[in-house]
Write a protein that holds these residues in place. Structure first.
Motif, short mmCIF file in Angstrom:
data_model
loop_
_atom_site.label_atom_id
_atom_site.label_comp_id
_atom_site.label_asym_id
_atom_site.label_seq_id
_atom_site.Cartn_x
_atom_site.Cartn_y
_atom_site.Cartn_z
N SER A 143 -12.16 -44.59 -32.06
CA SER A 143 -13.54 -44.38 -31.60
C SER A 143 -14.43 -43.89 -32.73
O SER A 143 -15.58 -44.32 -32.87
N ARG A 144 -13.89 -43.00 -33.56
CA ARG A 144 -14.67 -42.51 -34.70
C ARG A 144 -14.97 -43.65 -35.67
O ARG A 144 -16.08 -43.76 -36.19
N ALA A 145 -13.98 -44.51 -35.90
CA ALA A 145 -14.17 -45.63 -36.83
C ALA A 145 -15.23 -46.59 -36.30
O ALA A 145 -16.07 -47.10 -37.07
N ALA A 146 -15.21 -46.87 -34.98
CA ALA A 146 -16.20 -47.78 -34.41
C ALA A 146 -17.61 -47.20 -34.53
O ALA A 146 -18.56 -47.92 -34.86
N VAL A 176 -25.76 -41.73 -43.09
CA VAL A 176 -24.60 -41.03 -43.65
C VAL A 176 -23.97 -40.20 -42.53
O VAL A 176 -24.68 -39.60 -41.72
N HIS A 177 -22.64 -40.17 -42.46
CA HIS A 177 -22.01 -39.44 -41.37
C HIS A 177 -20.79 -38.66 -41.85
O HIS A 177 -20.22 -38.94 -42.91
N LEU A 178 -20.42 -37.66 -41.05
CA LEU A 178 -19.19 -36.91 -41.23
C LEU A 178 -18.39 -37.01 -39.94
O LEU A 178 -18.94 -37.33 -38.88
N GLU A 179 -17.08 -36.72 -40.02
CA GLU A 179 -16.22 -36.86 -38.85
C GLU A 179 -15.43 -35.57 -38.61
O GLU A 179 -15.15 -34.81 -39.55
N ALA A 180 -15.09 -35.35 -37.35
CA ALA A 180 -14.23 -34.22 -36.97
C ALA A 180 -13.37 -34.68 -35.81
O ALA A 180 -13.82 -35.41 -34.93
N ALA A 181 -12.10 -34.24 -35.81
CA ALA A 181 -11.16 -34.66 -34.77
C ALA A 181 -10.89 -33.57 -33.74
O ALA A 181 -10.20 -33.81 -32.75
N SER A 182 -11.42 -32.37 -33.96
CA SER A 182 -11.20 -31.27 -33.02
C SER A 182 -12.43 -30.38 -32.97
O SER A 182 -13.33 -30.48 -33.82
N GLY A 183 -12.45 -29.50 -31.97
CA GLY A 183 -13.58 -28.60 -31.85
C GLY A 183 -13.68 -27.65 -33.02
O GLY A 183 -14.78 -27.39 -33.54
N ALA A 230 -18.78 -47.40 -38.17
CA ALA A 230 -19.19 -48.74 -38.60
C ALA A 230 -20.64 -49.00 -38.21
O ALA A 230 -21.43 -49.54 -38.99
N ARG A 231 -21.01 -48.60 -36.99
CA ARG A 231 -22.39 -48.85 -36.55
C ARG A 231 -23.37 -47.94 -37.28
O ARG A 231 -24.50 -48.33 -37.57
N PHE A 245 -43.49 -59.56 -23.96
CA PHE A 245 -42.91 -59.63 -25.30
C PHE A 245 -41.70 -58.70 -25.39
O PHE A 245 -41.80 -57.50 -25.09
N LYS A 246 -40.55 -59.25 -25.77
CA LYS A 246 -39.35 -58.46 -25.97
C LYS A 246 -38.81 -58.72 -27.37
O LYS A 246 -39.01 -59.79 -27.94
N ALA A 247 -38.14 -57.72 -27.90
CA ALA A 247 -37.53 -57.87 -29.23
C ALA A 247 -36.14 -57.26 -29.21
O ALA A 247 -35.94 -56.18 -28.64
N ARG A 248 -35.19 -57.94 -29.81
CA ARG A 248 -33.82 -57.44 -29.87
C ARG A 248 -33.29 -57.62 -31.29
O ARG A 248 -33.46 -58.69 -31.89
N VAL A 249 -32.64 -56.58 -31.79
CA VAL A 249 -31.96 -56.66 -33.09
C VAL A 249 -30.49 -56.37 -32.83
O VAL A 249 -30.14 -55.29 -32.34
N ALA A 250 -29.64 -57.33 -33.12
CA ALA A 250 -28.20 -57.17 -32.85
C ALA A 250 -27.64 -56.03 -33.69
O ALA A 250 -28.08 -55.79 -34.82
N ASP A 251 -26.66 -55.32 -33.12
CA ASP A 251 -26.10 -54.17 -33.82
C ASP A 251 -25.39 -54.57 -35.11
O ASP A 251 -25.23 -53.76 -36.02
N GLU A 252 -24.96 -55.85 -35.22
CA GLU A 252 -24.27 -56.28 -36.44
C GLU A 252 -25.21 -56.47 -37.62
O GLU A 252 -24.78 -56.55 -38.77
N VAL A 253 -26.51 -56.56 -37.35
CA VAL A 253 -27.47 -56.79 -38.43
C VAL A 253 -27.54 -55.55 -39.32
O VAL A 253 -27.75 -54.44 -38.84
N PRO A 254 -27.34 -55.71 -40.64
CA PRO A 254 -27.38 -54.54 -41.52
C PRO A 254 -28.78 -53.97 -41.62
O PRO A 254 -29.78 -54.65 -41.37
#
Length: 628
Positions: free
Chosen positions: A400-403, A414-421, A406-407, A119-128
């Motif tokens: 890359s951050r935008a991709a 909920v996420h936050l972003e940073a472009a530098s160390g 989206a996922r 038995f295997k199960a897969r949920v596509a990443d596009e599924v909300p």
């Protein structure tokens, strides 16, 4: 018609009586199975955190699997009682689509293993993840498809796929496919009619296709997708010290709740039926010691759950208690009835300790803030967990951050972003995060430099936050150096969707009690020092050798698993177990012993998961060694 035969009307009436009798029998069996199974699963959860050896933990897993298999049978009996599309589906609401499918897959996975079905199960990443609809529709269609697909001959393969068939504005059309690799008998027309009617209620279709050597059950549903939102509840508050009353005729289940309350440091009392519970609540109120929570089971003696809720609501001295329904099974539509009956929470059994705890914390926070938040269910708890557990994505590349964002949104995180160390460290200083994805090639302060700052307790960050290193190619870095610096894992960027959600589930979602959670000391330094006659230099040499060879053994273990060479994998885990035992690394020893058991049974997924946990446990040993 021959003498003694039944006329058409009489025949139909007799069929109706027989069906009613059968449904009554099925419902009786379902109810009889509810309490003992809930108690077994609850006790199993408690035992898993009680310091079991690897072998004992494996025995307990077998018991839990058997109980979960029986629970699947019980749930199937409940589905068989409802033979039309209007009864017992429940109302429309927001729910976590991925969580619902995941829970059903886990239940049927046990059944598949017992039937020797792959038995295997897969949920596509596009599924909300977050959607709005009637969860009972998807649950009933999925359960019906899997029940019939798993009736295939032993050795067959069954695959469940959930994919995104289309999207228009905020509406997502999802497609459910359950495929069997052999031809199976076409289901009866009544079943197909029910599935079509159910799917049509969500704007979709359903059907069955059969070929010479395969079969396909399929359905489509149209569901409004929801984006991740800021937390809708007030901050949860700790429940330590809050008084809890448990009500149920089942003494074993009350015993499970008693242990939960002990772990939460909550004063606990219990009552064997609804009437005695009301008396206890009145007595406590007179003493000025009213209960904060009343956990109400299905079995209340002479009254049902709705009557109990009504009695509490009508008694002005008792309505301060938060009622949480813990029915021994979930029937569609129950949640709406419980909310109308005055209940603040609804979590059908078996309910994990962590989920019940989080629900009570959410309810207490809302009560203290004087806010009305509606009925707290398992879906609400899951969504609030994700909303409050912020994920930081630190990457210099905006695309890359935008991709990644989206996922994460699709998963409801909920996420936050940073472009530098420097920006990443500032974000972490001001925002508690549950997980960090950090590129190694950050400008300014590099990823390797940033992780050392994060792991330094004197720098003011959460030194224990899980951090995943992102690299272009694994050959670009020395993974041993990354683990030593403090990274929990290193992944190739862009991260595969399957690996992304595995990491999120592993680090962001709280562990169920005992599921691979080794609550033991990483390293018993005192006893090890005694063995080595308190020779500090020798201690350092021994630990360095163990960590180096231990990681090598785990790497060889995982490589053997990739080749499906369970004999070699078992040998490597056995060697690691012996090494860990010698230096008093109890967590590594237990995990290695469990890995041996998994290899002996050729459980590849479980063994691979334990290999990852062993890497984390070795990091814990290294941290413990660093403070000696």
């Amino acid at each position: 018609m021959k003498d003694g035969g039944l006329k058409n009307g009489e025949s139909c009436a007799e069929c109706d009586r027989l069906r009613a009798s059968l449904e009554s029998l099925l419902e009786h069996l379902r109810q009889e199975l509810e309490s003992p199974l809930s108690s077994i699963l609850g006790m199993a959860g408690l035992l898993r955190n009680s310091g079991l050896s690897g072998e004992q933990a494996e025995y307990l897993r077998v018991i839990r699997d058997a109980a979960e298999g029986m629970d699947l049978v019980r749930r199937s009996l409940g589905d068989m009682v409802w033979r039309d599309t209007q009864s017992g589906l429940g109302g429309e609401g927001d729910y976590d689509l991925r969580l619902l499918v995941h829970d059903m897959v886990e239940l049927f996975r046990i059944h598949a293993r017992r039937c020797n079905i792959h038995f295997k199960a897969r949920v596509a990443d596009e599924v909300p993840s977050l959607v709005r609809g009637v969860p009972g529709i998807l649950r009933r269609i999925t359960g019906g498809f899997l029940n019939r697909a798993l009736g295939a001959p032993s050795g067959s393969s069954v695959t469940l796929d959930l994919s995104l068939a289309g999207r228009a504005e905020n509406m997502a059309e999802v497609r459910l496919d359950v495929r069997v690799d052999v031809s199976v008998a076409e289901p009866d027309e009544e079943f197909l009619r029910l599935c079509r009617d159910l799917a049509s209620r969500q704007g979709g279709r359903a059907g069955f296709d059969s070929g010479a050597d395969s079969a396909l059950f399929w359905a489509t549903l149209r569901l409004p997708g929801l984006q991740a939102r800021p937390a809708s509840f007030p901050p949860p508050l700790p429940i330590a010290g809050r008084r809890i009353l448990a009500v149920d005729t089942d003494s074993t289940w009350r015993g499970v709740l008693r242990e939960y309350c002990y772990l939460w440091t909550c004063p606990y009392a219990e009552a064997a039926d609804g009437r005695s519970a009301l008396e206890r609540m009145r007595e406590a109120a007179e003493r000025g010691e009213s209960y904060d929570f009343v956990l109400v089971g299905s079995n209340l003696g002479s009254m049902d759950m709705e009557t109990f809720g009504r009695e509490v609501r009508l008694d002005g001295g008792l309505d301060g208690a938060l009622l949480v329904a813990l029915p021994s099974s979930a029937m569609p539509g129950d949640a709406a009835r419980m909310e109308a009956g005055g209940y603040a929470g609804y979590l059908p059994r078996p309910v994990e300790q962590s989920r019940l705890h989080d629900a009570l914390c959410l309810l207490l926070g809302a009560r203290i803030m004087g806010e009305s938040v509606g009925l707290v269910t398992r879906h609400v708890v899951a969504e609030e967990r994700k909303r409050r557990k912020v994920v930081l994505v630190a990457d210099p590349d905006a695309g890359s951050r935008a991709a990644m964002a989206a996922r994460l949104n699709q998963g409801g995180y909920v996420h936050l972003e940073a472009a530098s160390g420097e920006e990443a460290l500032d974000v972490l200083r001001d925002n508690p995060c549950a997980l960090v994805f950090m590129s190694m090639d950050l400008p300014g302060i590099s990823g390797m430099e940033a992780i050392r700052v994060i792991r330094d307790p004197a720098m003011g960050h959460d030194a224990d936050v899980p951090v995943i290193g992102l690299v272009g190619k694994l050959s670009d870095v020395d993974e041993t150096v990354c683990f030593s610096a403090g990274f929990n894992e290193v992944l190739v960027h862009p991260v595969e969707t399957r690996k992304l959600f595995r990491v999120l589930e592993k680090y962001v979602q709280p562990n169920d009690p005992g599921k691979g959670d080794i609550s033991v000391q990483a390293l018993d330094v005192e006893r090890l020092m005694e063995q080595l006659d308190h020779d500090q230099d020798l201690l350092g040499d021994v630990l360095r050798t163990f960590l180096s060879e231990g990681r090598t053994r785990v790497g060889e273990f995982l490589q053997a698993l990739e080749r499906s060479d369970f004999v070699t994998a078992e040998q490597k885990s056995n060697a690691l177990r012996g090494m860990a035992s010698n230096i008093r690394a109890e967590g590594v020893r237990v995990l290695a012993e469990m890995a041996e058991q998994a290899c002996r049974r050729a459980h590849a997924d479980r063994a691979a998961s334990l290999g990852e946990e062993l890497m984390q446990e070795l990091w814990r040993v290294e941290q413990a060694a660093a403070v000696t």
